[in-house]
Design an enzyme around this catalytic site. Structure first.
Site, PDB file in Angstrom:
ATOM      1  N   GLY A  12       0.838  -1.203   0.000  1.00 19.15           N
ATOM      2  CA  GLY A  12       0.000   0.000   0.000  1.00 19.15           C
ATOM      3  C   GLY A  12       0.868   1.246   0.000  1.00 19.15           C
ATOM      4  N   HIS A  13       0.344   2.312   0.603  1.00 23.72           N
ATOM      5  CA  HIS A  13       1.069   3.583   0.572  1.00 23.72           C
ATOM      6  C   HIS A  13       2.438   3.497   1.260  1.00 23.72           C
ATOM      7  CE1 HIS A  13      -3.004   5.130  -0.306  1.00 23.72           C
ATOM      8  NE2 HIS A  13      -2.313   5.952  -1.064  1.00 23.72           N
ATOM      9  N   ASP A  34       1.925  -8.618  -1.166  1.00 24.69           N
ATOM     10  CA  ASP A  34       0.604  -8.166  -0.730  1.00 24.69           C
ATOM     11  C   ASP A  34      -0.388  -9.307  -0.952  1.00 24.69           C
ATOM     12  OD1 ASP A  34      -0.557  -5.070  -0.202  1.00 24.69           O
ATOM     13  OD2 ASP A  34      -2.090  -6.522  -0.824  1.00 24.69           O
ATOM     14  N   ARG A  83      -8.915   1.813  10.205  1.00 27.88           N
ATOM     15  CA  ARG A  83     -10.179   1.741  10.945  1.00 27.88           C
ATOM     16  C   ARG A  83     -11.319   2.182  10.048  1.00 27.88           C
ATOM     17  NH1 ARG A  83     -10.236   3.869  17.043  1.00 27.88           N
ATOM     18  NH2 ARG A  83     -12.452   3.980  17.460  1.00 27.88           N
ATOM     19  N   ARG A  89     -12.145   0.278  18.401  1.00 28.39           N
ATOM     20  CA  ARG A  89     -10.689   0.172  18.457  1.00 28.39           C
ATOM     21  C   ARG A  89     -10.278  -1.293  18.671  1.00 28.39           C
ATOM     22  NH1 ARG A  89      -7.664   2.822  23.445  1.00 28.39           N
ATOM     23  NH2 ARG A  89      -8.853   1.154  24.391  1.00 28.39           N
ATOM     24  N   ASN A  96      -6.315  -6.498  12.756  1.00 25.60           N
ATOM     25  CA  ASN A  96      -4.915  -6.352  12.352  1.00 25.60           C
ATOM     26  C   ASN A  96      -4.027  -7.412  12.998  1.00 25.60           C
ATOM     27  OD1 ASN A  96      -5.262  -4.381  10.455  1.00 25.60           O
ATOM     28  ND2 ASN A  96      -4.705  -2.676  11.783  1.00 25.60           N
ATOM     29  N   VAL A 119       5.325  -1.852  11.213  1.00 24.59           N
ATOM     30  CA  VAL A 119       4.834  -0.484  10.993  1.00 24.59           C
ATOM     31  C   VAL A 119       3.320  -0.400  11.255  1.00 24.59           C
ATOM     32  CG1 VAL A 119       4.679   1.415   9.305  1.00 24.59           C
ATOM     33  CG2 VAL A 119       6.625  -0.133   9.232  1.00 24.59           C
ATOM     34  N   ASN A 121      -0.286  -0.193  12.616  1.00 25.70           N
ATOM     35  CA  ASN A 121      -0.840   0.376  13.855  1.00 25.70           C
ATOM     36  C   ASN A 121      -2.038  -0.428  14.357  1.00 25.70           C
ATOM     37  OD1 ASN A 121       0.731   2.667  14.544  1.00 25.70           O
ATOM     38  ND2 ASN A 121       0.007   3.667  12.678  1.00 25.70           N
ATOM     39  N   ASP A 149       8.347   9.846  14.869  1.00 24.17           N
ATOM     40  CA  ASP A 149       7.886  10.939  15.733  1.00 24.17           C
ATOM     41  C   ASP A 149       8.999  11.958  15.961  1.00 24.17           C
ATOM     42  OD1 ASP A 149       5.451   9.559  15.980  1.00 24.17           O
ATOM     43  OD2 ASP A 149       6.283   8.295  17.569  1.00 24.17           O
ATOM     44  N   ARG A 152       9.360  14.101  12.900  1.00 22.52           N
ATOM     45  CA  ARG A 152       8.300  15.120  12.874  1.00 22.52           C
ATOM     46  C   ARG A 152       8.661  16.277  13.798  1.00 22.52           C
ATOM     47  NH1 ARG A 152       3.411  10.596  12.551  1.00 22.52           N
ATOM     48  NH2 ARG A 152       3.096  10.845  10.308  1.00 22.52           N
ATOM     49  N   HIS A 176       3.675   4.867  20.510  1.00 23.11           N
ATOM     50  CA  HIS A 176       3.451   5.570  19.239  1.00 23.11           C
ATOM     51  C   HIS A 176       1.963   5.924  19.170  1.00 23.11           C
ATOM     52  CE1 HIS A 176       4.167   6.829  15.196  1.00 23.11           C
ATOM     53  NE2 HIS A 176       3.397   5.910  14.662  1.00 23.11           N
TER      54      HIS A 176
HETATM   55  N1  APR Z   1      -1.272  -9.889   3.764  1.00 23.81           N
HETATM   56  C1  APR Z   1      -0.576  -9.024   3.002  1.00 23.81           C
HETATM   57  N2  APR Z   1      -0.986  -7.756   2.771  1.00 23.81           N
HETATM   58  C2  APR Z   1      -2.140  -7.376   3.320  1.00 23.81           C
HETATM   59  C3  APR Z   1      -2.913  -8.228   4.137  1.00 23.81           C
HETATM   60  C4  APR Z   1      -2.433  -9.546   4.340  1.00 23.81           C
HETATM   61  N3  APR Z   1      -3.108 -10.428   5.090  1.00 23.81           N
HETATM   62  N4  APR Z   1      -4.022  -7.554   4.534  1.00 23.81           N
HETATM   63  C5  APR Z   1      -3.941  -6.320   4.009  1.00 23.81           C
HETATM   64  N5  APR Z   1      -2.803  -6.202   3.268  1.00 23.81           N
HETATM   65  C6  APR Z   1      -2.319  -5.061   2.489  1.00 23.81           C
HETATM   66  C7  APR Z   1      -3.433  -4.345   1.738  1.00 23.81           C
HETATM   67  O1  APR Z   1      -3.823  -5.063   0.590  1.00 23.81           O
HETATM   68  C8  APR Z   1      -2.769  -2.998   1.417  1.00 23.81           C
HETATM   69  O2  APR Z   1      -2.121  -3.024   0.156  1.00 23.81           O
HETATM   70  O3  APR Z   1      -1.764  -4.063   3.313  1.00 23.81           O
HETATM   71  C9  APR Z   1      -1.712  -2.848   2.526  1.00 23.81           C
HETATM   72  C10 APR Z   1      -1.975  -1.664   3.438  1.00 23.81           C
HETATM   73  O4  APR Z   1      -1.798  -0.522   2.670  1.00 23.81           O
HETATM   74  P1  APR Z   1      -2.657   0.828   2.862  1.00 23.81           P
HETATM   75  O5  APR Z   1      -4.080   0.478   3.076  1.00 23.81           O
HETATM   76  O6  APR Z   1      -2.265   1.762   1.759  1.00 23.81           O
HETATM   77  O7  APR Z   1      -2.133   1.394   4.261  1.00 23.81           O
HETATM   78  P2  APR Z   1      -0.818   2.258   4.532  1.00 23.81           P
HETATM   79  O8  APR Z   1      -1.147   3.698   4.443  1.00 23.81           O
HETATM   80  O9  APR Z   1       0.305   1.732   3.729  1.00 23.81           O
HETATM   81  O10 APR Z   1      -0.581   1.938   6.071  1.00 23.81           O
HETATM   82  C11 APR Z   1      -0.203   0.643   6.486  1.00 23.81           C
HETATM   83  O11 APR Z   1       1.055   1.419   8.340  1.00 23.81           O
HETATM   84  O12 APR Z   1       1.345   3.539   9.224  1.00 23.81           O
HETATM   85  C12 APR Z   1       0.655   2.329   9.332  1.00 23.81           C
HETATM   86  O13 APR Z   1      -1.454   2.953  10.316  1.00 23.81           O
HETATM   87  C13 APR Z   1      -0.833   2.506   9.145  1.00 23.81           C
HETATM   88  O14 APR Z   1      -1.407   0.304   9.913  1.00 23.81           O
HETATM   89  C14 APR Z   1      -1.243   1.117   8.773  1.00 23.81           C
HETATM   90  C15 APR Z   1      -0.031   0.602   7.982  1.00 23.81           C
END
Ligand code: APR
Length: 311
Positions: A12-13, A34, A83, A89, A96, A119, A121, A149, A152, A176
């Site tokens: 993801g991001h 992923d 969330r 929560r 997660n 990473v 949360n 943190d 930042r 955190h």
């Molecule tokens: N196995 C592999 N990947 C997974 C699984 C899994 N079981 N479940 C979800 N994912 C992947 C999703 O498909 C998605 O591509 O995890 C990725 C999460 O990416 P985003 O939704 O873009 O979240 P992101 O902004 O990257 O944040 C990820 O980091 O900073 C923390 O709070 C934030 O917990 C969050 C994490």
């Protein structure tokens, strides 16, 4: 020297941006995994097509299969869900934690010697869960907190003073979360304490903004949370480990009596090298800082009690 191998779980991001930092810094070959088919493959191909422009030779491979992660030196876990409306929560934590269980088991099966950086949360409780699921020694698991943190807080100080970001140092310990503990007494500009450069009101405002910095970004983005600084910060931790730099970077590390805390992961200044958390530095805290730190400990213990895997 053989190339290092770094797996990033969650494309993801945060995960995909971490892959970009890791590859451009040539810290090793990168595997991006992923659960969604096509996304890690597509983002990895996009990154490979960036290599000729940015001159890096790290290979980036996208996959949905843990076999491709075999023999990783460092694994960064960003997989999780944010969330959703109506979700408590506790529901978020347990969802997660369920994701983390699958991920950690898949990773450890193929990379029993990896060092794992979490990473996802809510951070401190996720690191704890990852450690429980992994069966690894606690020094091999840690979570991203103070590196982010602290960065930042450094940026806020530098922006306030108009000085180079490079010259500003700041340490944030504790959980955190809102209960994090920015340490104003240890923040400096090229060694000069910020208490000599900024008014107490300005310093208080910077500390308050640091505590809420994640939320500030969420408020602006509306959908999603921060990812440039989080991915850069976790890449910095990975670099310290891969290059055995012995850098002192606060992170969520397992305390076994340090700071009077036993049996949980919480943000503390840690020396990071090829063995993961090689040492926790016990710095002097004044009574207010100690009180705040113990508030963090209580909050983390409360969350661990909500875990369905048991404390
Ligand atoms: N196995 C592999 N990947 C997974 C699984 C899994 N079981 N479940 C979800 N994912 C992947 C999703 O498909 C998605 O591509 O995890 C990725 C999460 O990416 P985003 O939704 O873009 O979240 P992101 O902004 O990257 O944040 C990820 O980091 O900073 C923390 O709070 C934030 O917990 C969050 C994490």
């Amino acid at each position: 020297m053989a190339r290092k191998k770094i797996t990033v779980v969650g494309a993801g991001h945060v995960g995909a941006t971490a892959a970009l930092w890791l590859a451009t810094k040539e810290l090793g070959d990168v595997v991006l995994l992923d659960i969604v088919e096509g996304v890690p493959q597509g983002k990895s191909l996009d990154l490979m097509e960036t290599a000729p422009i940015e001159d890096f030779d790290s290979n980036v491979k996208g996959t949905n299969d843990y076999k491709d992660t075999a023999g990783s030196d460092v694994v960064i876990i960003t997989a999780g869900i944010p969330r959703k409306p109506g979700m408590s929560r506790s529901d978020l934590i347990n969802t997660n934690v369920g994701i983390l269980k699958t991920v950690v088991e898949g990773i450890v099966k193929h990379s029993p010697n990896a060092i794992i950086l979490v990473v996802t949360n809510p951070l401190d409780v996720m690191v704890y869960a990852a450690w429980k699921f992994s069966g690894l020694p606690a020094n091999r698991i840690m979570g991203l907190s103070g590196a982010l943190d602290g960065s930042r807080m450094r940026s806020f100080i530098a922006m306030e003073l108009g000085v180079s970001m490079e010259d500003v140092h700041a340490m944030v310990i504790g959980g955190h979360a809102d209960e994090m503990v920015p340490l104003k007494r240890y923040a400096t500009v090229s060694g000069v304490p910020i208490t000599q450069l900024l008014s107490p009101e300005k310093i208080d405002a910077i500390m308050a903004r640091t505590k809420k910095a994640g939320g500030e970004i969420v408020g602006l983005l509306k959908t999603g949370s921060a990812y440039y600084a989080p991915s850069a910060a976790v890449s910095e931790m990975a670099e310290a480990i891969l290059k055995d730099k012995k850098r002192v970077i606060p992170c969520a590390a397992y305390c076994d009596g340090q700071y009077g805390v036993k049996g949980i992961f919480i943000g503390v200044p840690a020396m990071l090298g090829s063995n993961g958390v090689e040492k926790i530095l016990e710095i002097e805290l004044d009574s207010d800082e100690k009180k705040e730190f113990m508030g963090s400990v209580a909050a983390i213990k409360g969350l661990i009690e909500e875990l369905k895997i048991g404390g």
